[in-house]
Motif scaffolding. Structure first.
Motif, PDB file in Angstrom:
ATOM      1  N   ALA A 131     -37.800 -34.606 -50.843  1.00 22.22           N
ATOM      2  CA  ALA A 131     -36.507 -35.096 -51.327  1.00 22.22           C
ATOM      3  C   ALA A 131     -35.461 -33.984 -51.463  1.00 22.22           C
ATOM      4  O   ALA A 131     -34.292 -34.272 -51.734  1.00 22.22           O
ATOM      5  N   THR A 133     -32.661 -31.525 -50.579  1.00 20.87           N
ATOM      6  CA  THR A 133     -31.622 -31.473 -49.545  1.00 20.87           C
ATOM      7  C   THR A 133     -31.022 -30.073 -49.471  1.00 20.87           C
ATOM      8  O   THR A 133     -31.192 -29.265 -50.388  1.00 20.87           O
ATOM      9  N   GLU A 134     -30.296 -29.826 -48.398  1.00 15.88           N
ATOM     10  CA  GLU A 134     -29.611 -28.542 -48.243  1.00 15.88           C
ATOM     11  C   GLU A 134     -28.575 -28.353 -49.343  1.00 15.88           C
ATOM     12  O   GLU A 134     -28.389 -27.243 -49.836  1.00 15.88           O
ATOM     13  N   GLU A 135     -27.894 -29.430 -49.722  1.00 16.52           N
ATOM     14  CA  GLU A 135     -26.896 -29.342 -50.789  1.00 16.52           C
ATOM     15  C   GLU A 135     -27.552 -28.906 -52.101  1.00 16.52           C
ATOM     16  O   GLU A 135     -26.977 -28.121 -52.860  1.00 16.52           O
ATOM     17  N   LYS A 137     -30.261 -27.094 -52.396  1.00 18.63           N
ATOM     18  CA  LYS A 137     -30.621 -25.679 -52.255  1.00 18.63           C
ATOM     19  C   LYS A 137     -29.411 -24.790 -52.521  1.00 18.63           C
ATOM     20  O   LYS A 137     -29.505 -23.799 -53.242  1.00 18.63           O
TER      21      LYS A 137
END
Length: 163
Positions: A131, A133-135, A137
């Motif tokens: 679950a 996401t890059e956002e 991170k």
């Protein structure tokens, strides 16, 4: 006889896996163990969590030491579910489960003499790895970067006295 041998080998294997789980945690420096403990405390506070989790491995570790026994710690690591039930006190016999996703955690906090300070408030973000996401991170890193410099510690040595 073959069944006895198989039972003996699987018991030895189980002890080896369980000791590896504890050994990974024990090898962490004390300042990083505190962050893992915070994450485990947060995970175990969720009512929906049924398994006992243990530290699995580090992804990233970093620290800034501006001086005066102060450090700012950032630790990105994985927790892994075990076959033990949540609330297990002695986790030495808990074996990792391979049928559950890892929990991806990032923590950052300030320490003074290797003890976690309450201000600024330690940041703990854990989520099942699929679950993440890059956002999320990017948000983790940005939050920790802001927290590390919010106390003004890096500018403390730049100040000059008014003599």
């Amino acid at each position: 006889m073959a069944a006895l041998l198989l039972l003996l080998l699987s018991s030895v294997g189980a002890l080896f896996l369980a000791s590896d789980a504890q050994e990974a945690y024990d090898k962490l420096p004390q300042t990083y163990r505190g962050g893992v403990d915070l994450a485990l405390e947060k995970i175990n506070s969720h009512a929906g969590i049924q398994q006992h989790f243990l530290y699995f491995r580090s992804v990233t570790k970093s620290d800034i030491e501006p001086g005066f026994d102060v450090s700012y710690i950032y630790h990105h690591f994985y927790l892994k579910a075990t076959k033990c039930q949540r609330g297990t006190v002695d986790s030495s016999a808990c074996r990792f489960r391979n049928d559950r996703p890892l929990v991806d955690c990032a923590v950052c906090y300030k320490t003074f003499r290797e003890e976690i300070e309450q201000e600024p408030k330690p940041y703990v973000h854990c989520i099942h790895k699929p679950a993440l996401t890059e956002e999320m991170k990017v948000g983790r890193v940005e939050h920790c970067n802001r927290m590390g410099y919010s106390s003004g510690a890096p500018t403390l040595l730049a100040s000059t006295g008014a003599d």
